[in-house]
Design a protein around this motif. Structure first.
Motif, PDB file in Angstrom:
ATOM      1  N   ASN A  77       0.846  -1.196   0.000  1.00 43.48           N
ATOM      2  CA  ASN A  77       0.000   0.000   0.000  1.00 43.48           C
ATOM      3  C   ASN A  77       0.886   1.252   0.000  1.00 43.48           C
ATOM      4  OD1 ASN A  77       0.828   0.485   2.655  1.00 43.48           O
ATOM      5  ND2 ASN A  77      -1.025  -0.351   3.562  1.00 43.48           N
ATOM      6  N   ASN A 102      -2.144  -2.921  -3.736  1.00 44.00           N
ATOM      7  CA  ASN A 102      -3.546  -3.033  -3.318  1.00 44.00           C
ATOM      8  C   ASN A 102      -3.820  -1.895  -2.346  1.00 44.00           C
ATOM      9  OD1 ASN A 102      -5.642  -4.004  -1.243  1.00 44.00           O
ATOM     10  ND2 ASN A 102      -5.950  -5.391  -2.953  1.00 44.00           N
ATOM     11  N   PHE A 104      -6.366   0.724  -0.120  1.00 45.15           N
ATOM     12  CA  PHE A 104      -7.674   0.883   0.519  1.00 45.15           C
ATOM     13  C   PHE A 104      -8.367   2.104  -0.077  1.00 45.15           C
ATOM     14  CE2 PHE A 104     -10.491   2.532   3.846  1.00 45.15           C
ATOM     15  CZ  PHE A 104     -11.243   1.404   4.104  1.00 45.15           C
ATOM     16  N   LEU A 162       0.558  -3.097   7.530  1.00 43.41           N
ATOM     17  CA  LEU A 162      -0.168  -1.852   7.829  1.00 43.41           C
ATOM     18  C   LEU A 162      -1.559  -1.864   7.198  1.00 43.41           C
ATOM     19  CD1 LEU A 162       2.847  -1.229   8.341  1.00 43.41           C
ATOM     20  CD2 LEU A 162       2.467   1.032   7.495  1.00 43.41           C
TER      21      LEU A 162
HETATM   22  O1  PTJ Z   1      -2.401   3.246   0.858  1.00 48.08           O
HETATM   23  P1  PTJ Z   1      -3.785   2.762   1.211  1.00 48.08           P
HETATM   24  O2  PTJ Z   1      -4.860   3.485   0.468  1.00 48.08           O
HETATM   25  O3  PTJ Z   1      -3.931   1.275   1.035  1.00 48.08           O
HETATM   26  O4  PTJ Z   1      -4.050   3.065   2.751  1.00 48.08           O
HETATM   27  C1  PTJ Z   1      -3.147   2.580   3.730  1.00 48.08           C
HETATM   28  C2  PTJ Z   1      -3.631   2.913   5.163  1.00 48.08           C
HETATM   29  C3  PTJ Z   1      -2.458   2.568   6.107  1.00 48.08           C
HETATM   30  C4  PTJ Z   1      -3.948   4.403   5.245  1.00 48.08           C
HETATM   31  C5  PTJ Z   1      -4.883   2.074   5.482  1.00 48.08           C
HETATM   32  O5  PTJ Z   1      -4.575   0.712   5.358  1.00 48.08           O
HETATM   33  C6  PTJ Z   1      -5.428   2.378   6.878  1.00 48.08           C
HETATM   34  O6  PTJ Z   1      -6.263   3.238   7.061  1.00 48.08           O
HETATM   35  O7  PTJ Z   1      -4.875   1.666   7.862  1.00 48.08           O
HETATM   36  P2  PTJ Z   1      -5.297   1.804   9.441  1.00 48.08           P
HETATM   37  O8  PTJ Z   1      -6.681   1.332   9.661  1.00 48.08           O
HETATM   38  O9  PTJ Z   1      -4.917   3.154   9.943  1.00 48.08           O
HETATM   39  O10 PTJ Z   1      -4.355   0.719  10.060  1.00 48.08           O
HETATM   40  C7  PTJ Z   1      -2.970   0.736   9.924  1.00 48.08           C
HETATM   41  C8  PTJ Z   1      -2.348  -0.069  11.060  1.00 48.08           C
HETATM   42  O11 PTJ Z   1      -0.934  -0.053  10.870  1.00 48.08           O
HETATM   43  C9  PTJ Z   1      -2.620   0.547  12.454  1.00 48.08           C
HETATM   44  O12 PTJ Z   1      -2.967  -0.492  13.363  1.00 48.08           O
HETATM   45  C10 PTJ Z   1      -1.282   1.170  12.861  1.00 48.08           C
HETATM   46  O13 PTJ Z   1      -1.042   1.066  14.240  1.00 48.08           O
HETATM   47  C11 PTJ Z   1      -0.283   0.310  12.085  1.00 48.08           C
HETATM   48  N1  PTJ Z   1       0.925   1.040  11.703  1.00 48.08           N
HETATM   49  C12 PTJ Z   1       1.038   2.329  11.296  1.00 48.08           C
HETATM   50  N2  PTJ Z   1       2.309   2.617  10.992  1.00 48.08           N
HETATM   51  C13 PTJ Z   1       3.035   1.480  11.199  1.00 48.08           C
HETATM   52  C14 PTJ Z   1       2.142   0.462  11.646  1.00 48.08           C
HETATM   53  N3  PTJ Z   1       2.554  -0.779  11.921  1.00 48.08           N
HETATM   54  C15 PTJ Z   1       3.868  -1.057  11.739  1.00 48.08           C
HETATM   55  N4  PTJ Z   1       4.782  -0.139  11.308  1.00 48.08           N
HETATM   56  C16 PTJ Z   1       4.403   1.143  11.035  1.00 48.08           C
HETATM   57  N5  PTJ Z   1       5.293   2.035  10.608  1.00 48.08           N
END
Ligand code: PTJ
Length: 254
Positions: A77, A102, A104, A162
């Motif tokens: 992503n 892929n 979101f 992530l």
């Molecule tokens: O690029 P896209 O459109 O596919 O969108 C990607 C995101 C990350 C924005 C989308 O998948 C999303 O909204 O993810 P969430 O629901 O915010 O979940 C991301 C998860 O990754 C959360 O549980 C965070 O704690 C975790 N996270 C964030 N940064 C890191 C991480 N885990 C490991 N390493 C990181 N650097």
């Protein structure tokens, strides 16, 4: 040029932020990706911002599982492409996994930016961009349901770093093994994945590459034992205890 002095006590964390911002400016990262990073940072802080024994155990199990896979696929992503493109390509070569973009927050321009970044970092083939090969994963309503029939759809093991939470269950229901990197041990993705690496992907990815190299000469029986001895629920629980212990220790000194 970076405005962050190397001597800053939180320099490492701030440099990671910079990578994300740069990725956002380049059109790789969704706005929401910046918020996702913030959530990750908060958990990283609580975990002590280092790779502990618990994460190392998950990394070892993930390496063994990837080496056992018939058709491993790494889902990429925006955040992952901005944070560690070189390592993701290196991992895919090391374990002979396919790469599939892929998103979101699906968006063709951003998809192209992810593909171009992966190519610049040495990737030859990236799936998820040819509509002729796309199909739908059932049990999921977001754009993530559109997958490549030669990639995620056919895979036996899928790496979903992530992740936003609605896809892991759908992948598990489709009979796939799921490996994730997620700093939040409480997230739905963490809780439903087969192997959850509760660590910052920027630290854990190099360790995973090293571990796959280390285990590459082991036979399937040895690899299967490493996987069988790993209990994801137990590992997640140890991560939660680690957070609790860190908080207790900090509360005592405060
Ligand atoms: O690029 P896209 O459109 O596919 O969108 C990607 C995101 C990350 C924005 C989308 O998948 C999303 O909204 O993810 P969430 O629901 O915010 O979940 C991301 C998860 O990754 C959360 O549980 C965070 O704690 C975790 N996270 C964030 N940064 C890191 C991480 N885990 C490991 N390493 C990181 N650097």
């Amino acid at each position: 040029m970076s405005l962050i002095p190397k001597s800053h006590p939180r320099a490492k964390s701030l440099f990671i932020r910079e990578k994300l911002i740069h990725g956002f400016d380049q059109g790789l990262v969704a706005k929401e990706g910046l918020l996702a990073q913030g959530r990750g940072e908060a958990f990283d802080y609580l975990l002590g911002e280092k790779t502990g024994k618990t994460a190392k155990n998950a990394i070892r199990a993930a390496a063994a599982q990837l080496l056992l896979a018939e058709l491993p696929v790494i889902s990429v992503n925006g955040n992952v492409a901005a944070l560690c493109p070189k390592q993701i390509v290196r991992l895919s070569k090391q374990i002979k996994a396919k790469l599939e973009v892929n998103l979101f927050y699906a968006n063709e321009t951003r998809k192209k930016a992810v593909v171009s970044t992966l190519k610049k970092n040495g990737a030859k083939e990236i799936l998820g961009v040819n509509p002729k090969n796309s199909t739908k994963l059932s049990g999921i309503d977001s754009s993530r349901r559109i997958v490549d029939k030669n990639g995620i759809f056919a895979a036996d093991v899928v790496v979903v770093p992530l992740e936003d939470g609605d896809r892991t269950m759908a992948l598990r229901k489709a009979g796939k093994l799921v490996i994730t990197f997620d700093l939040n041990p409480l997230s739905r993705t963490s809780q439903t994945a087969t192997i959850t690496i509760v660590d910052n992907i920027t630290r854990a990815i190099d360790l995973l590459i090293t571990e796959t190299k280390k285990l590459s000469d082991k036979n399937r029986k040895v690899l299967q034992k490493i996987v069988d001895d790993f209990d994801n629920k137990q590992n997640l629980s140890e991560n939660i205890i680690q957070i609790k212990n860190n908080l207790t220790r900090r509360a005592k000194i405060a």
